[in-house]
Scaffold this motif. Structure first.
Motif, PDB file in Angstrom:
ATOM      1  N   GLN A 100       0.660  -9.678 -10.429  1.00 44.03           N
ATOM      2  CA  GLN A 100       0.576  -9.914 -11.864  1.00 44.03           C
ATOM      3  C   GLN A 100       1.946  -9.992 -12.525  1.00 44.03           C
ATOM      4  O   GLN A 100       2.126 -10.676 -13.526  1.00 44.03           O
ATOM      5  N   GLN A 101       2.926  -9.304 -11.936  1.00 43.14           N
ATOM      6  CA  GLN A 101       4.292  -9.346 -12.465  1.00 43.14           C
ATOM      7  C   GLN A 101       5.076 -10.542 -11.929  1.00 43.14           C
ATOM      8  O   GLN A 101       6.202 -10.776 -12.355  1.00 43.14           O
ATOM      9  N   GLY A 102       4.468 -11.293 -11.014  1.00 42.67           N
ATOM     10  CA  GLY A 102       5.167 -12.442 -10.431  1.00 42.67           C
ATOM     11  C   GLY A 102       6.133 -12.062  -9.331  1.00 42.67           C
ATOM     12  O   GLY A 102       6.923 -12.897  -8.866  1.00 42.67           O
ATOM     13  N   ASN A 103       6.069 -10.800  -8.873  1.00 36.32           N
ATOM     14  CA  ASN A 103       6.934 -10.346  -7.766  1.00 36.32           C
ATOM     15  C   ASN A 103       6.258 -10.692  -6.435  1.00 36.32           C
ATOM     16  O   ASN A 103       5.755  -9.826  -5.720  1.00 36.32           O
ATOM     17  N   TYR A 104       6.245 -11.984  -6.111  1.00 36.23           N
ATOM     18  CA  TYR A 104       5.434 -12.457  -4.998  1.00 36.23           C
ATOM     19  C   TYR A 104       5.901 -11.931  -3.643  1.00 36.23           C
ATOM     20  O   TYR A 104       5.080 -11.674  -2.760  1.00 36.23           O
ATOM     21  N   ASP A 105       7.202 -11.764  -3.460  1.00 36.78           N
ATOM     22  CA  ASP A 105       7.696 -11.271  -2.164  1.00 36.78           C
ATOM     23  C   ASP A 105       7.189  -9.856  -1.890  1.00 36.78           C
ATOM     24  O   ASP A 105       6.726  -9.543  -0.784  1.00 36.78           O
ATOM     25  N   LYS A 106       7.270  -8.987  -2.914  1.00 37.23           N
ATOM     26  CA  LYS A 106       6.790  -7.609  -2.762  1.00 37.23           C
ATOM     27  C   LYS A 106       5.271  -7.574  -2.623  1.00 37.23           C
ATOM     28  O   LYS A 106       4.728  -6.770  -1.864  1.00 37.23           O
ATOM     29  N   ALA A 107       4.595  -8.457  -3.383  1.00 34.84           N
ATOM     30  CA  ALA A 107       3.131  -8.523  -3.292  1.00 34.84           C
ATOM     31  C   ALA A 107       2.704  -8.947  -1.888  1.00 34.84           C
ATOM     32  O   ALA A 107       1.792  -8.354  -1.296  1.00 34.84           O
ATOM     33  N   LYS A 108       3.381  -9.964  -1.350  1.00 33.84           N
ATOM     34  CA  LYS A 108       3.037 -10.438   0.003  1.00 33.84           C
ATOM     35  C   LYS A 108       3.256  -9.341   1.038  1.00 33.84           C
ATOM     36  O   LYS A 108       2.437  -9.174   1.950  1.00 33.84           O
ATOM     37  N   TYR A 109       4.327  -8.590   0.874  1.00 32.89           N
ATOM     38  CA  TYR A 109       4.592  -7.499   1.816  1.00 32.89           C
ATOM     39  C   TYR A 109       3.454  -6.470   1.775  1.00 32.89           C
ATOM     40  O   TYR A 109       2.995  -5.988   2.818  1.00 32.89           O
ATOM     41  N   ALA A 110       2.987  -6.158   0.546  1.00 37.02           N
ATOM     42  CA  ALA A 110       1.896  -5.186   0.402  1.00 37.02           C
ATOM     43  C   ALA A 110       0.597  -5.731   1.000  1.00 37.02           C
ATOM     44  O   ALA A 110      -0.128  -5.008   1.701  1.00 37.02           O
ATOM     45  N   PHE A 111       0.292  -7.022   0.752  1.00 37.80           N
ATOM     46  CA  PHE A 111      -0.924  -7.612   1.310  1.00 37.80           C
ATOM     47  C   PHE A 111      -0.856  -7.680   2.836  1.00 37.80           C
ATOM     48  O   PHE A 111      -1.848  -7.432   3.529  1.00 37.80           O
ATOM     49  N   GLU A 112       0.304  -8.020   3.354  1.00 35.94           N
ATOM     50  CA  GLU A 112       0.462  -8.087   4.810  1.00 35.94           C
ATOM     51  C   GLU A 112       0.358  -6.701   5.443  1.00 35.94           C
ATOM     52  O   GLU A 112      -0.143  -6.553   6.558  1.00 35.94           O
ATOM     53  N   SER A 113       0.817  -5.674   4.702  1.00 38.99           N
ATOM     54  CA  SER A 113       0.648  -4.288   5.180  1.00 38.99           C
ATOM     55  C   SER A 113      -0.830  -3.921   5.215  1.00 38.99           C
ATOM     56  O   SER A 113      -1.297  -3.283   6.166  1.00 38.99           O
ATOM     57  N   LEU A 114      -1.564  -4.322   4.180  1.00 41.31           N
ATOM     58  CA  LEU A 114      -3.018  -4.099   4.150  1.00 41.31           C
ATOM     59  C   LEU A 114      -3.671  -4.720   5.367  1.00 41.31           C
ATOM     60  O   LEU A 114      -4.482  -4.096   6.043  1.00 41.31           O
ATOM     61  N   ASN A 115      -3.301  -5.967   5.627  1.00 38.05           N
ATOM     62  CA  ASN A 115      -3.884  -6.693   6.748  1.00 38.05           C
ATOM     63  C   ASN A 115      -3.494  -6.061   8.080  1.00 38.05           C
ATOM     64  O   ASN A 115      -4.272  -6.056   9.040  1.00 38.05           O
ATOM     65  N   GLY A 116      -2.274  -5.490   8.129  1.00 40.66           N
ATOM     66  CA  GLY A 116      -1.822  -4.819   9.353  1.00 40.66           C
ATOM     67  C   GLY A 116      -2.575  -3.532   9.607  1.00 40.66           C
ATOM     68  O   GLY A 116      -2.917  -3.215  10.752  1.00 40.66           O
ATOM     69  N   PHE A 117      -2.871  -2.777   8.532  1.00 41.59           N
ATOM     70  CA  PHE A 117      -3.616  -1.529   8.680  1.00 41.59           C
ATOM     71  C   PHE A 117      -5.070  -1.787   9.049  1.00 41.59           C
ATOM     72  O   PHE A 117      -5.666  -1.068   9.844  1.00 41.59           O
ATOM     73  N   GLU A 118      -5.658  -2.823   8.410  1.00 42.69           N
ATOM     74  CA  GLU A 118      -7.092  -3.062   8.563  1.00 42.69           C
ATOM     75  C   GLU A 118      -7.347  -4.559   8.446  1.00 42.69           C
ATOM     76  O   GLU A 118      -7.497  -5.094   7.341  1.00 42.69           O
TER      77      GLU A 118
ATOM     78  N   TYR B 267      -0.484   9.509   1.532  1.00 41.24           N
ATOM     79  CA  TYR B 267      -1.512   9.046   2.479  1.00 41.24           C
ATOM     80  C   TYR B 267      -1.185   7.594   2.841  1.00 41.24           C
ATOM     81  O   TYR B 267      -1.698   6.658   2.197  1.00 41.24           O
ATOM     82  N   PRO B 268      -0.308   7.363   3.830  1.00 44.36           N
ATOM     83  CA  PRO B 268       0.230   6.025   4.124  1.00 44.36           C
ATOM     84  C   PRO B 268      -0.816   4.936   4.359  1.00 44.36           C
ATOM     85  O   PRO B 268      -0.555   3.774   4.103  1.00 44.36           O
ATOM     86  N   MET B 269      -2.006   5.320   4.831  1.00 35.83           N
ATOM     87  CA  MET B 269      -3.030   4.299   5.075  1.00 35.83           C
ATOM     88  C   MET B 269      -4.096   4.280   3.983  1.00 35.83           C
ATOM     89  O   MET B 269      -5.226   3.831   4.204  1.00 35.83           O
ATOM     90  N   HIS B 270      -3.719   4.738   2.772  1.00 34.80           N
ATOM     91  CA  HIS B 270      -4.669   4.710   1.655  1.00 34.80           C
ATOM     92  C   HIS B 270      -4.730   3.283   1.112  1.00 34.80           C
ATOM     93  O   HIS B 270      -3.875   2.838   0.330  1.00 34.80           O
ATOM     94  N   LEU B 271      -5.744   2.544   1.539  1.00 34.39           N
ATOM     95  CA  LEU B 271      -5.825   1.111   1.269  1.00 34.39           C
ATOM     96  C   LEU B 271      -5.990   0.799  -0.215  1.00 34.39           C
ATOM     97  O   LEU B 271      -5.449  -0.193  -0.710  1.00 34.39           O
TER      98      LEU B 271
END
Length: 562
Positions: A254-272, A238-242
């Motif tokens: 939490q793992q300190g993987n900030y680049d991947k975290a930012k990508y996920a947050f920006e995807s959230l913001n892009g969806f909604e 479900y690609p838009m499962h927020l």
């Protein structure tokens, strides 16, 4: 001459009641209150009028006044010949809601508990479960969440809450019953005899969906890779499962993987773009990276979406802290705390708030935030926050208790480092010796554990073993890519202590090249500049004394010659 005429006016209660309902639907709450006051007196016992008036006051956020009229409605119901158990339970729930809005948690709980068990609806059970969970009364909370699941097999939030309270995954998976889900799906249709096969396929898919969410939340504290796999499975289906995307973002943070975290947050913001939940965590990443313009844009965006969301004001506080506007940051944090009362926030939002309060030198308030996070999830960031807060408060027993619990639940180098941190700070005999053993053991588990390296560096600095500290930092610098500014700032601190101002200056400026707003480097530069000013002043005084002394000697020499 003014003549005052007195008219005898008496409005009918049924007429007023009907119009109150219309005004409430229209959102004309002031008009509804003014009209209701024509028939409301101390002796009013019309239940419908009292309930409508209480609802009006509640809509106007006059919650204490609303409770008064809800209670009057309850008293009026007691005098009726019929039992009206369901109605009484609903009114008591509304009373509880008002008390929650007033932050009167105990009064709200009393109202909920006064509802007989047989009359408690799912929403009552959910409010009680959340309350017990917030108070760390996990057994009571678990029992209530399980009862909710028995009544509605699609109550996924109950499954997630149980997973967060460390209910065994096997037991949770056993609660997911395809047959019950199928029956639950059938309830949504008006057909007299729904065909079971019509729902079996969807029931199977929903059961699999719930299993992945349970596995994800159950693994979140102990195995990030397992949690990531489960949430990614949901997100791919479900690609838009927020919710799943949000959990992926939180996990990477939490793992300190900030680049991947930012990508996920920006995807959230892009969806909604109106999705605010956990955006304070995104703000935390931007603050850590010194992205002041992006953080400013995020703060204004969130405030334009919802000025009453605590996340919006936390991000504003983060921006002010990055700008070194400490007083403003404190005000915004307090506003966020007030707005968060009674809301169900993500655990990491409380962690972010706690870390912000710690940086603003408010450890007592930070403890409260971290304890709220602790009620939801017991991951390393929560334990770290609690340990550091209690150490700031010099409550060493509490710090040691949570450090030990962290090691018991999360067997890794980071949790072992917390024990070392506590022993470094206490006055226990041979505390530093024992701390070194724990930290060296942590580095055997993970030679590049950032927390363990920095703690051992601090211990070496405290014992004036500067060369060992520098060697550790240089070794970490070769591998570290995410927090390189911390290493250069620490090298600068060592250079200051070793009376090497030129080296210190270079290290601090290197840290600021990585992150122009990095506060530790800015603080270090401030200390260094004060030290240099002091040295210059002392040097000027010595030169002045030398010149004064030289003049006197010349005069003596001249006099003797004469």
């Amino acid at each position: 001459v003014f003549v005052c005429f007195v008219y005898s006016m008496m409005l009918s209660e049924p007429v007023v009641q009907r119009q109150l309902e219309n005004l409430l639907l229209a959102g004309l709450y002031d008009s509804a209150e003014i009209l209701a006051q024509c028939v409301i007196t101390d002796k009013t016992e019309n239940v419908e009028i009292l309930l409508s008036y209480a609802k009006v006051l509640s809509k106007k956020k006059e919650y204490m006044r609303a409770t008064k009229y809800y209670q009057k409605a309850l008293s009026a119901i007691e005098k009726l010949p019929t039992s009206m158990a369901k109605e009484k339970a609903d009114i008591k729930f509304k009373v509880a809601q008002c008390y929650f809005k007033l932050s009167e948690t105990k009064a709200a709980f009393r109202a909920l508990l006064s509802i007989p068990k047989s009359d408690r609806s799912i929403k009552v059970l959910l409010a009680l479960a959340r309350g017990y969970k917030a108070q760390n009364q996990f057994n009571h909370a678990k029992n209530l969440y399980k009862e909710i699941l028995q009544r509605n097999s699609l109550a996924t939030e109950a499954l997630i809450a149980l997973a967060q309270m460390e209910e065994k995954p096997g037991a949770l998976l056993n609660m997911i019953d395809e047959r019950k889900i199928s029956l639950q799906l059938a309830l949504g249709y008006n057909t007299k005899e729904p065909k079971q096969e019509d729902f079996s396929k969807n029931a199977k898919e929903l059961a699999l969906f719930q299993e992945n969410l349970v596995n994800g939340h159950s693994s979140a504290c102990s195995s990030f890779s397992a949690a990531l796999k489960s949430f990614t499975t949901v997100q791919q289906a479900y690609p838009m499962h927020l919710h799943s995307l949000q959990q992926i973002a939180l996990g990477h943070t939490q793992q300190g993987n900030y680049d991947k975290a930012k990508y996920a947050f920006e995807s959230l913001n892009g969806f909604e773009r109106y999705y605010i939940r956990s955006m304070d965590v995104y703000g935390h990443i931007l603050k850590e990276e010194g992205k002041i313009m992006v953080l400013n844009k995020l703060a204004h965006s969130l405030l334009s979406v919802d000025r009453y969301a605590p996340e919006s004001w936390i991000v504003m506080a983060q921006y002010c802290e990055l700008k070194n506007l400490k007083n403003d940051a404190t005000v915004f944090v307090e506003k966020a705390v007030t707005l968060a009362e009674g809301k169900s926030l993500d655990a990491f939002s409380f962690v972010v708030r706690g870390e912000l309060q710690l940086s603003l030198k408010r450890p007592a308030q930070a403890v409260q935030s971290f304890m709220q996070a602790y009620a939801s999830e017991k991951d390393f960031s929560v334990y770290r926050g609690l340990v550091h807060s209690y150490l700031k408060l010099r409550k060493f027993d509490d710090a040691l208790r949570f450090a030990k619990e962290a090691w018991t639940k999360i067997h890794n180098a980071q949790s072992l480092t917390l024990l070392g941190n506590v022993l470094m700070s206490t006055q226990v005999e041979d505390g530093k010796v024992k701390a070194r053993k724990f930290l060296e053991r942590a580095l055997k588990l993970d030679p590049f554990c950032f927390e363990a390296v920095m703690a051992l560096v601090d211990l070496n600095i405290a014992e004036k073993k500067f060369q060992q500290a520098i060697e550790l930092l240089n070794k970490q610098k070769e591998r570290e890519q995410k927090r390189i500014e911390y290493i250069y700032a620490k090298l600068g601190d060592i250079a200051v202590l070793a009376n090497n101002p030129a080296e210190a200056m270079m290290c601090y400026h290197t840290a600021l090249q990585v992150n122009p707003h990095f506060q530790l480097a800015l603080d270090g530069l401030e200390v260094l500049e004060k030290q240099l000013h002091r040295l210059k002043a002392e040097s000027d005084e010595e030169d002045e004394e030398l010149l004064t002394g030289s003049g006197s000697e010349l005069e003596d020499s001249f006099d003797s010659f004469m």
